[in-house]
Design a protein around this motif. Structure first.
Motif: not given
Ligand code: GLY
Length: 357
Positions: A146, A179, A182, A232, A235, A238-239, A242, A256, A260, A313
């Motif tokens: 990502k 988000e 978050k 983040n 994330h 999460g990333h 994903e 996304h 997340i 990351d």
């Protein structure tokens, strides 16, 4: 809604935003205007937007295919070629009209075309309104990784028009809510309360507050040297989740926000294990997310590949994975090193957790 001042641009709302855009176009005397859309925003958002644009300049539409899978350099090449064929010069303006893929990719294309042309973000998804369109991060994925390629570069302005949200499918709207959660968990829990009455009357307030929080953080740390890493939270895992789903033909892609959301449950769990996040707060996170999102099953066999993806990351330093964790709600700690051994804690989440969100 009051406009929000970012470093070099403003985030404007609704009619005020369109007025500012028309003034910008007039003042800068752009040679042509290019509007980047995907098939969805061309059909649902462009017809609402175009009557609001008051200009006699040449307007051209450039369409890309929707979806994270298309947020890559091939699509960028397509847009660079289209700009070239349509004789876009350095004094052109690119308007991005779409979700996070359009605003991230469009900003990157604009910033690199002939060493940079102006761009304006008009986000049409909740995710892009509260996060992607603001803060100057632009870029694309490299394979499944990502946002591996990109630049920090600011738009000329951002226009938030929550009217576009009516064009979204329910699953897309929920993606943006992650988000907002978050921001709530890390910065302002009032947002979490507001989300309980998430409806037309509160949505503007929630979007405005989310952007205010993001902007405040970005103003202090535009290039993510420190504080901005808090954005983040959820994330890191999460990333990786994903990306894993994106690259796995046997799995349906996650939005996304869904990825997340899983990341926030896992990282809250790590926060409980290695910091002082009280178990009651962990339960609040888990319950909130389980009621909001559908269950996603991650098998034990998936963990190794997901942990492998953590190596990429962008917050990593010297090969170590850095997490943002919570001591409590609104109390975060940056750069928490989590050993691989400790990471297996996540894979030992009790059955009731089973990423059952
Ligand atoms: N989406 C996280 C950031 O803009 O820093």
């Amino acid at each position: 809604m009051k406009s929000i001042k970012a470093a070099t641009y403003y985030i404007h709302f609704k009619q005020n935003g369109y007025r500012e855009l028309n003034t910008l176009i007039q003042n800068k005397n752009y040679s042509s205007i290019f509007i980047l859309v995907d098939e969805n925003t061309l059909e649902c958002c462009y017809p609402k937007f175009i009557p609001l644009l008051e200009t006699d300049k040449r307007i051209e539409i450039i369409e890309i295919e929707s979806g994270e899978i298309n947020k890559n350099l091939d699509t960028c090449s397509g847009v660079w070629n289209a700009l070239t064929e349509l004789n876009a010069d350095r004094n052109s303006l690119l308007i991005t009209l779409g979700g996070g893929v359009i605003t991230d990719l469009g900003g990157f294309v604009a910033a690199t075309y002939k060493r940079g042309i102006d761009f304006v973000n008009i986000p049409t998804t909740l995710l892009s309104m509260v996060d992607a369109s603001v803060g100057g991060k632009t870029g694309v994925d490299l394979g499944v990784l990502k946002n591996q390629i990109g630049l920090f570069v600011n738009p000329k302005t951002v226009i938030i028009d929550e009217g576009f949200l009516a064009t979204l499918e329910e699953r897309e709207s929920r993606s943006g809510v992650a988000e907002i959660i978050k921001y709530g968990l890390t910065y302002d829990t009032r947002l979490i309360d507001d989300l309980k009455t998430f409806e037309k009357s509160t949505i503007n307030k929630i979007i405005h507050r989310s952007i205010e929080i993001k902007n405040e953080i970005v103003l202090k740390d535009p290039k993510e040297q420190g504080l901005r890493k808090v954005l983040n939270f959820g994330h890191t895992l999460g990333h990786a989740i994903e990306s894993y789903f994106l690259g796995n033909n046997n799995k349906d892609n996650l939005t996304h926000g869904e990825a997340i959301a899983i990341g926030m449950v896992c990282e809250s769990y790590l926060s409980y294990k290695v910091l002082k996040l009280p178990i009651e707060k962990l339960s609040i996170v888990k319950n909130m997310i389980s009621t909001m999102y559908e269950k996603v099953t991650i098998e034990k066999d998936d963990y190794a590949a997901i942990f492998e993806l953590l190596k990429h990351d962008k917050k990593n330093n010297n090969g170590e994975v850095n997490f943002v964790l919570l001591n409590d709600f609104e109390e975060f700690k940056l750069d928490c090193k989590i050993s691989t051994k400790l990471l297996t804690v996540v894979s030992q989440l009790p059955n009731s957790y089973q990423f059952n969100i």
